[in-house]
Design a protein around this motif. Sequence first.
Motif: not given
Length: 426
Positions: A192-211, A213-222
């Motif tokens: 199992i690989y956690w990748s909620p966008f499939l592409v490269k992304g930075v998830e929202k956090s306590d500091k930012t309420y928004y995600n 996404l970088y739509l031209d680059s795949v998430d290399e974690k998977w």
Amino acid sequence: MDTINPLKDQPHSIPLRKLLLWALCALLPIITFYHLIAFPFPHSLSQSKQSLVITTSSSTPSKEIGNASVEISCDYSNGNWIQDKLGPLYTKCNTIKEGQNCITHGRLDNDYLYWRWKPNNCQLPRFDPKKFLQLFKNKNLAFVGDSLARNQLESLLCMLSTYSPHDLVFSHGEENKFRKWHFPSHNVNISIYWSPFLVKGVEKSDKTYYNTLYLDSVDEKWAKDLGQMDLVVFSIGHWYLLSAIYFYGDKVLGCHSCPGLNYTEVGFYDVYGKAFETTFKTILDRRGGGKDKLDVIVTTFSPAHFEGEWDKYGACSKTKPYDAKEKEKLEWMDAEMRETSIKQVSIAKKEGHEKNVVRFEAVDVTKLAYLRPDGHPGPYMHPFPFANGIQERVQNDCVHWCLPGPIDTWNEILMQVMIKKMDKLR
């Protein structure tokens, strides 16, 4: 007066034996022709009734069209939920995430366990864990996506464990978002690989309420492990409904639900499709020139069933499925998410076929998931939520699925899709 035999005694008469022989020769073609019309030879019959095979599943029915026996392709996406006395393959399983363990958390009604999906024009066989492991012997399977991907993965592990034990061989990340199990009996690995966008992304956090996404680059974690995969199952969608800013290279394309930011609102349907496009292109670039085949499956969007506020009692309190006639049309958003992913799979399927190495397919579960408002944990995402009485405010999970539960059907369909694909290679 002597009698005269006209055939023997007349001058220049034809001998009787020769005349009979000529008559027999003249009648033989007529008799043969009649026999062919009335009683055709076996090989003629077999040639006149040829079989046109569309699918190879043994559970697929056939019908007569003229003189041809036509096997009908099974559409698993449309049908109805019917009652099933057999119930699930499992009731306990040590890989179930705590929040989906509805039975041990005290859910009292168990009718949701006794339904099975019946497609309109064929049968969906019960999951066979032994056959599944034989199908993927010596192979690596990967589920990539959000918590619905994890939900489907854990369902599969539970069903397979009824036949063969497995070992957790790798675990990493917060909440064990990256894990691998090994089935020694068939040398099968499932990850199992956690990748909620499939592409490269930075998830929202306590500091930012928004995600972000970088739509031209795949998430290399998977994607970095793509070369080791024999089957990859993608399941994403719900994280795209959240606030986000979208980049393509260094350029901001816009955002979704981002008040206070000076970006153009662009929605998320096209962005969702673009993420699949980038993902599929990367797969074809990296695996398209190889010799080993890769199967890519997309599990379509799984609708939620919130009724009112998510933290109010009764947010998803249904106890049986909807009838297909009762809910003939999907909600607009669910339909758009489904259509977007299927469209991208269709495009990639054509390109993959041309390269003859990567095979794309969609496991379309959106409609059958839509008909199961009874299958979610609801308040039983926590143990015994009403031990101290019914409270007006209670957290509800109306997105994920109880295990066991309806999501087991996702894997039944996945198995049948893969059986047909592998049959075509034989």
